[in-house]
Enzyme design. Structure first.
Site, PDB file in Angstrom:
ATOM      1  N   GLY A 148       0.668  -3.465   9.761  1.00 36.35           N
ATOM      2  CA  GLY A 148       1.363  -3.903  10.964  1.00 36.35           C
ATOM      3  C   GLY A 148       1.874  -5.316  10.763  1.00 36.35           C
ATOM      4  N   LYS A 170       3.128  -7.841  -3.092  1.00 38.72           N
ATOM      5  CA  LYS A 170       2.037  -7.537  -4.046  1.00 38.72           C
ATOM      6  C   LYS A 170       2.507  -7.483  -5.494  1.00 38.72           C
ATOM      7  CE  LYS A 170       0.349  -4.243  -0.661  1.00 38.72           C
ATOM      8  NZ  LYS A 170       1.625  -4.104   0.031  1.00 38.72           N
ATOM      9  N   LEU A 181      -7.223  -8.681   7.089  1.00 34.89           N
ATOM     10  CA  LEU A 181      -8.676  -8.514   6.930  1.00 34.89           C
ATOM     11  C   LEU A 181      -9.178  -9.424   5.807  1.00 34.89           C
ATOM     12  CD1 LEU A 181      -9.128  -4.627   7.110  1.00 34.89           C
ATOM     13  CD2 LEU A 181      -9.589  -6.318   8.894  1.00 34.89           C
ATOM     14  N   GLY A 226       6.479   0.453  12.101  1.00 36.71           N
ATOM     15  CA  GLY A 226       6.356  -0.705  11.203  1.00 36.71           C
ATOM     16  C   GLY A 226       5.131  -0.677  10.304  1.00 36.71           C
ATOM     17  N   LYS A 270      -3.206  -2.180  -4.701  1.00 40.91           N
ATOM     18  CA  LYS A 270      -4.271  -2.886  -3.971  1.00 40.91           C
ATOM     19  C   LYS A 270      -5.610  -2.807  -4.704  1.00 40.91           C
ATOM     20  CE  LYS A 270      -2.177  -2.354   0.567  1.00 40.91           C
ATOM     21  NZ  LYS A 270      -2.056  -1.469   1.717  1.00 40.91           N
ATOM     22  N   ALA A 297      14.838 -18.055   4.445  1.00 40.16           N
ATOM     23  CA  ALA A 297      15.906 -17.352   3.714  1.00 40.16           C
ATOM     24  C   ALA A 297      15.681 -15.862   3.835  1.00 40.16           C
ATOM     25  CB  ALA A 297      15.876 -17.767   2.247  1.00 40.16           C
ATOM     26  N   ALA A 313      -3.860  -6.320   5.043  1.00 43.70           N
ATOM     27  CA  ALA A 313      -3.203  -7.272   5.954  1.00 43.70           C
ATOM     28  C   ALA A 313      -4.092  -8.506   6.153  1.00 43.70           C
ATOM     29  CB  ALA A 313      -2.856  -6.609   7.287  1.00 43.70           C
ATOM     30  N   VAL A 347      -3.990  -7.073   0.341  1.00 40.22           N
ATOM     31  CA  VAL A 347      -4.895  -5.955   0.603  1.00 40.22           C
ATOM     32  C   VAL A 347      -5.384  -6.051   2.052  1.00 40.22           C
ATOM     33  CG1 VAL A 347      -7.032  -4.805  -0.078  1.00 40.22           C
ATOM     34  CG2 VAL A 347      -5.671  -6.015  -1.803  1.00 40.22           C
TER      35      VAL A 347
END
Ligand code: ADP
Ligand code: ASP
Ligand code: MG
Length: 830
Positions: free
Chosen positions: A812, A587, A621, A675, A693, A507, A619, A617
């Protein structure tokens, strides 16, 4: 001798009857054969409707008769060569004529007795058996038509008559003793019998199986074969479970349990007669005769299938008798069952609480009203004196049952059953386990039945893979990458992790594409790319999307939020409380007021649903996961220092105070174009994103921090926060001297600018956090941080001076999507 019974769909059309003839032709050569047939499919239902319509004085009954006449005449015309048609047509017309005169009487008298209804119902089997007998003759097979009404004797419990074993055994054996009665092939109508007064009776819906079993038992047949439209008894009802498999061998006891708990493939009373006579029973498919089907015999095969099959019954009602007056008095149970049995109410399941405060029985919905009246009347005095509550009734329930004789040797089956149901948010209303441990049954809401049977089937039979159903909210940058990554990985996940990801919904803010069978991502079968399918899908709000997810009630559902929207985050509580797992890169929920964050975590725990947000937090990682591992293994986090904004890192790594001709605004624009920013870059530049974060990390480390308590030393001039994103870019251009000054003053002391988040617990154990731009010396870990990298330093009891370091690309769409994907896999494997 042998008995072959063909069900309604096996004789439902002339084509099907031709298949029956082929099968019988091949089999009759070996040994004398009794062929028992049902009415053509749908005919018994029509006859019941006919009896009701006529007795209500409704002329429409004539059309029903007309349709029945046409159906049977058409079969005669299709099956018999022209010269032989007239004899059989006149038999059919004679029988139709009898139906007509019975109905005329019902129409005039406007009453319907059970006896009359049975009489009318019997025509279905008489018609089909006469036509099939003629078709056999036409094929050159001599046959004798057996009148099951004369040979099978019952009591007068019309509609569900009880077998008179002695009279039946005598009648059947006497018939076959007479030498002139001995032939190679007999055709008998199933389902019908007669009582001592000679009135026609019927053996209960599906009763032709029973007819077959009765003949088999009393002629001591070598085998009974039930020919139907599926290739054997299956591990679950194939209409509910797509991957149900035929069971090669099963014991009489197991087959009896499965059919008792709803497996319609065989009528439950049919098994006992052949079981007592040790006659092997085969279930075979008329439309796939070469398939071996299922053998039902004495012993349960000793293999690793300790669960042999799963079945279910809908339209169940749970009746509960409760009250302090029951404790320790055995009479109550006896009186309850007497009251029900006097009204011939069939009790399907019984459970009693050990405190004896209550006893519950499961009955068919249609018996509820009668049961309530009977039980309340039986206990009238106790109810009046408040020793007992009036009978409590719960409706819209289903019974599900796991069946298998080997279950008693296998610990943990019920544990597995109930935990998988619980994980899927299926509430158990009552549990019963047969003392022989051949079955474990549970009562659940009817709306959960399909889902329950499917998850149980997956757990106990589909060793190949587990299917998870994923609903994605957000089809932008991250959502798009995620779908492409999933598509590429589908076959790897299935072969290596035994995980089948079914994308059931995609959606965006306007459209919702939902397909519970799975959206076709490969645009095969003339399907367009999923983006085109989504564009053509119906519109809807997030509320509609969530409602659809909950109504679909698919097993192992995972909701994936790759939007930045508060309204989507607001739906997590509703989803988690229905055991739908939530995976979010959004978040907002985890940085909302602390009480709400705790509520979501608690719901996830209580409903056993994953709530994962690693990408909140850094991406993909492994920051939150690592922190969770530290804390759950007993470490205590004391300090965090981090660069948590890939965006800000990118901006300050690429801004040279205008020396290369690029203004600060141009660098921000570049970050957005590539981006690395939130849709509104001010969330990054203003520090809000970093505040969220560090807040989430502090909370995950066990500190109940609120967003307002975080100090934000923002470097953006206040005017930047006014107006739209376009206004923001204009304002930044105006403020270029301010940004240049920030850069120059750092450079003057040999430092770089970094936006640092810091969390520290004070001597009282309270957590404090702040975010802001700092001058970073070349000696610092943060100095050599390039591109859009993030860096997190965890200082804990176990890492007191030299921190644990996590570093890598922290922004990213691709890395964020891969982090979300990893969370989906984690949620799927719980
Ligand atoms: P017939 O008309 O041949 O007597 P039924 O319709 O009474 O056939 O029974 C066959 C049907 O039972 C199948 O078509 C299937 O849909 C249903 N069924 C329910 N549970 C099971 C099961 N466990 N195994 C096989 N079939 C089942
Ligand atoms: N014709 C009957 C019914 O539909 C009996 C049977 O088919 O087994 O119930
Ligand atoms: Mg049947």
């Amino acid at each position: 001798m042998q008995v072959l019974k063909f069900g309604g769909s096996s004789v439902g059309t002339s084509d099907a009857i031709l298949k029956v003839i082929e099968i019988v032709k091949a089999r009759v050569k070996a040994t004398p054969t009794i062929v028992v047939v049902s009415a053509m499919s749908g005919v018994t239902d029509q006859l019941i409707l006919l009896a009701q319509t006529a007795s209500q004085g409704n002329e429409a009954y004539k059309t029903i008769i007309q349709n029945l006449a046409e159906k049977h005449e058409a079969a005669v015309l299709a099956l018999l060569p022209t010269p032989q048609q007239s004899g059989t047509l006149s038999i059919v017309q004679q029988l139709i004529h009898e139906i007509e005169s019975n109905c005329e009487n019902l129409f005039l008298q406007k009453t319907l007795t059970m006896c009359k209804q049975d009489q009318l119902m019997s025509y279905g089997e008489i018609l089909s058996s006469k036509i099939i007998a003629a078709a056999f003759e036409a094929e050159g097979l001599d046959q004798v038509w057996l009148d099951s009404r004369a040979l099978i004797k019952t009591n007068s419990a019309y509609f569900n008559a009880g077998l008179d074993k002695t009279a039946t055994s005598n009648a059947i054996q006497a018939y076959f003793k007479i030498p002139t009665n001995q032939h190679a092939l007999y055709i008998a109508p199933g389902f019908i019998a007669s009582d001592t007064e000679g009135h026609t009776t019927t053996l209960g819906r599906g009763g032709s199986d029973y007819t077959g079993a009765i003949y088999a038992a009393y002629i001591n047949a070598s085998v009974l074969e039930i020919w139907t439209d599926v290739s054997g008894m299956m591990t679950a009802d194939p209409r509910i479970v797509q991957h149900a498999k035929a069971i090669p061998k099963i014991s009489y006891q197991e087959a009896m349990e499965l059919s008792h708990f709803g497996a319609k493939i065989i009528y439950p009373p049919s098994i006992l007669p052949v079981m007592h006579a040790h006659i092997p029973l085969w279930i075979k498919n008329t439309f796939e005769p070469e398939h071996p089907g299922t053998l039902i015999e004495n012993a349960s095969p000793k293999d690793d299938h300790y669960v042999r099959g799963i079945s279910s019954i809908k339209d169940i009602c749970l009746l509960s008798l409760e009250g302090a007056g029951m404790v320790g008095i055995p009479e109550f149970t006896k009186r309850l069952f007497d009251a029900l049995s006097k009204k011939q109410i069939n009790v399907i399941l019984i459970t009693q609480s050990s405190s004896e405060h209550s006893i519950s029985v499961g009955v068919n919905l249609q018996d509820t009203h009668l049961a309530k009246i009977a039980v309340d009347a039986e206990f009238e005095q106790e109810i009046n004196t408040q020793m007992l509550e009036p009978l409590i009734i719960e409706k819209e329930l289903s019974i599900i049952a796991l069946v298998g004789e080997q279950m008693r040797n296998q610990p943990g089956v019920s544990g597995k059953m109930f935990s998988v149901l619980g994980r899927n948010g299926i509430n158990i209303r009552a549990i019963a386990q047969g003392s022989s441990e051949k079955n474990i049954t549970a009562v659940i809401a009817s709306q959960d039945e399909r889902k329950a049977i499917n998850v149980l089937h997956e757990t106990f039979f589909e060793y190949t893979y587990k299917q998870v159903n994923v609903y994605i909210a957000g089809a932008g940058n991250v959502g798009g990458k995620l779908i492409e990554q999933i598509k590429k990985q589908l076959s790897y996940l299935q072969s290596t992790l035994r995980l089948k990801i079914n994308i059931a919904g995609i959606a965006n803010s306007k459209k919702q594409l939902i397909n519970i069978e799975g959206i076709d991502l490969n645009h095969s079968n003339q399907q367009h790319h999923w983006r085109e399918q989504l564009a053509a899908a119906p519109s809807g709000t997030i509320t509609d999307y969530v409602t659809a997810i909950l109504n679909n009630n698919l097993r192992n559902s995972i909701f994936v939020d790759v939007t930045p929207n508060a309204s989507v985050a607001d739906s997590y509580a509703q989803l988690l409380s229905k055991a739908v797992a939530v995976v979010a890169c959004n978040k907002i929920a985890c940085s909302s007021p602390y009480a709400h964050y705790v509520k979501l975590k608690t719901l996830a725990r209580n409903y056993n649903a994953a709530f994962l947000f690693e990408t909140n937090v850094g991406a993909s990682l492994p920051i939150i996961g690592t922190l969770n591992d530290l804390i759950s293994s007993g470490d205590k986090l004391n300090k965090i220092e981090a660069v948590l904004s890939g965006t800000l890192n990118f901006v300050f790594n690429n801004y040279a105070g205008g020396k290369d001709g690029k203004t600060f605004a141009q660098v921000v624009k570049q970050a957005q174009d590539e981006g690395y920013t939130e849709p509104d870059p001010r969330l990054d530049l203003g520090g809000t994103d970093v505040m969220r974060k560090i807040l989430i990390l502090a909370r995950e480390a066990g500190y109940p921090l609120e967003m307002e308590a975080i100090v934000n030393e923002s470097f953006l001039p206040a005017a930047c926060f006014n107006g739209t994103v376009a206004d923001f870019y204009n304002e930044m251009e105006k403020q270029e001297p301010h940004f240049k000054y920030l850069y120059d003053s750092a450079e003057a002391v040999g430092c770089k600018l970094k936006f640092i988040a810091k969390f520290e617990s004070d001597t009282n154990g309270e957590g404090n956090a702040k975010v802001g731009l700092q001058h970073i010396q070349p000696s610092s870990d943060f100095y050599h941080l390039y591109g859009k990298d993030n860096l997190v330093l965890f200082y804990s009891d176990r890492y007191p001076e030299l921190p644990m370091v996590i570093k890598g690309a922290g922004a990213g769409a691709d890395v964020t999507a891969s982090g979300v994907f990893a969370d989906i896999i984690r949620a799927a494997r719980i």
